[in-house]
Design an enzyme around this catalytic site. Structure first.
Site, PDB file in Angstrom:
ATOM      1  CE1 TYR A 180      -1.160   5.429   7.057  1.00 27.77           C
ATOM      2  CE2 TYR A 180       0.506   7.162   8.757  1.00 27.77           C
ATOM      3  CZ  TYR A 180       0.131   5.060   8.314  1.00 27.77           C
ATOM      4  OH  TYR A 180       1.220   4.312   7.604  1.00 27.77           O
TER       5      TYR A 180
ATOM      6  CB  SER B 165       1.768   4.882  11.566  1.00 29.11           C
ATOM      7  OG  SER B 165       1.653   6.529  11.699  1.00 29.11           O
TER       8      SER B 165
END
Length: 338
Positions: free
Chosen positions: A154, A129
C-alpha cells in the site's frame, strides 16, 4: 461562474466530507466513485444520498481503471480542479490482495494524470499516506526526509503516486500536490478502521484486537481537519521551488510545480489511551486481546506540519476526546443504538 471540481472517491469517507464542504463553499462538484465492495456499500450509498440532496452536485459511477470513461468525463466537464481520493485503501489488505492495489492505485491514478494532461487543470491534489514513511524513525515525520523503505505494498503505491505526479509536473507543467494523511477518523468513517471496529465490538460485548500490546502511537487526525487542509490548498497550485538543487534534492519540492504536505494532528496518541477515551464515550469497557505488532505496521506516526502552517496558515488541532465523541454520536444514531 463557479469553479468546477472533480472529487474521485466521493462516496468514500474523506471524499464525502470534502464534497459536502466544497458544495457549501459554492463549488460545482462532480463526484466519481466505483462503489466497490471493499467495505459495506450501504454506507457508501448513505453518504451519496446526503450529497444528492445538495445542489451543484453530479455523480458518475465510474472506475478509474476505465480510461475511456475517465477521459469522457474530463472532456465533457472541463474541470478547474481535481482532488483524487479514490484508491484501494488499507495496509493489511495489501498483503493479502496485492493486485487490487496495483490496478486501482497505479493504473487508476495514471488515467487521472493523463486526463489532466489532455484537459489542463489549475491544480491536481491527490491523497498520499503517512504509510510512505515506512521504516523511518526520525520523528516527527518530515516531508523533507527520504522515504525509500516502505513496509507494505500500500505504501509503495502511494509513494509511486508521488513519483508519477512529479514526472507529469515536470513533463507537462501540471501543478500537483500530494497530501500524506495521518490516520483519519470521524463520522461516516471506514468500517475497516480501528475506531469503527472497536466501537462495534465493544457495543456487542466482543473482544478487540489490540496490536503491539497497545503501545502503538498514531497521529489520529479528525476528518474535518483533513478537509480544511484540502480546501485551503485547492486555490494554491504548487509552484516550482527556485532554490531546489539536484546536488541536495528536497523530496517535498521541485524545480517543477510539485509539492508534498503532511496533514496530521501533530500529536501522537498511544493506542491504549485511544481505547480508554472510546470506553469512556461508550460507557462500556473493552475486552482486549493483546497481540504483537502486525506485519506491515509501523509502531508510531507523528506528522511535522510546518509546511502546511507556513503555506496556508493551518494546523489540525481537533482533540481525540472531541473527535471520538462525534464518531460515537454518529455511530449510535446511524445504527439506531440507544
Amino acid at each position: 461562474m463557479s469553479d468546477k471540481v472533480l472529487v474521485t472517491g466521493a462516496a468514500g469517507f474523506i471524499g464525502f466530507h470534502l464534497t459536502k464542504r466544497l458544495l457549501r463553499e459554492g463549488f460545482l462538484v462532480t463526484g466519481l466513485d466505483n462503489l466497490n465492495d471493499y467495505y459495506d456499500v450501504n454506507l457508501k450509498e448513505s453518504r451519496l444520498k446526503i450529497l444528492f440532496d445538495e445542489t451543484n452536485f453530479s455523480f458518475s459511477k465510474t472506475d478509474l481503471q476505465n480510461r475511456i470513461a475517465v477521459d469522457e468525463i474530463f472532456n465533457k466537464r472541463k474541470f478547474d480542479f481535481v482532488v483524487n481520493l479514490a484508491a484501494q485503501a488499507g495496509v493489511r489488505y495489501s498483503i493479502t490482495n496485492p493486485y487490487a492495489y496495483l490496478e486501482s492505485n497505479l493504473t487508476g491514478f495514471l488515467n487521472i494524470l493523463e486526463a489532466c494532461r489532455n484537459n489542463p487543470v489549475k491544480h491536481l491534489i491527490y491523497a498520499s499516506s503517512s504509510s510512505v514513511y515506512g521504516a523511518n524513525r526520525n520523528m516527527p515525520f518530515s516531508v523533507h526526509d527520504n522515504v525509500d523503505h516502505p513496509l507494505a505494498l500500500y505504501a509503495v503505491t502511494k509513494k509511486s503516486n508521488e513519483l508519477m505526479s512529479h514526472a507529469y509536473s515536470n513533463l507537462y507543467q501540471i501543478p500537483t500536490t500530494g497530501l500524506r494523511f495521518f490516520t483519519v477518523y470521524g463520522p461516516y468513517g471506514r468500517p475497516d478502521m480501528a475506531l469503527f471496529l472497536f466501537t462495534k465490538a465493544i457495543l456487542e460485548g466482543k473482544p478487540i484486537d489490540v496490536f503491539n500490546h497497545g503501545k502503538m502511537k498514531r497521529d489520529f487526525t479528525y476528518v474535518d481537519d483533513i478537509v480544511e487542509g484540502i480546501v485551503r490548498l485547492i486555490p494554491k497550485p504548487s509552484k516550482a521551488n527556485p532554490a531546489w538543487s539536484g546536488m541536495n534534492p528536497d523530496p517535498a519540492t521541485s524545480f517543477a510545480p510539485y509539492k508534498i504536505y503532511n496533514i496530521g494532528n501533530n500529536s501522537p496518541v498511544e493506542l491504549m489511551y485511544f481505547i480508554e477515551v472510546l470506553e469512556n464515550k461508550l460507557g462500556k469497557k473493552a475486552i482486549k486481546n493483546l497481540l504483537p505488532l502486525q506485519e506491515g505496521d509501523v509502531p508510531e506516526t507523528y506528522a511535522d506540519v510546518d509546511d502546511l502552517m507556513n503555506d496556508v496558515d493551518f494546523k489540525p488541532s481537533t482533540t481525540i476526546e472531541y473527535g471520538i465523541e462525534q464518531f460515537v454520536n454518529w455511530y449510535k444514531e446511524y445504527y439506531k443504538i440507544k
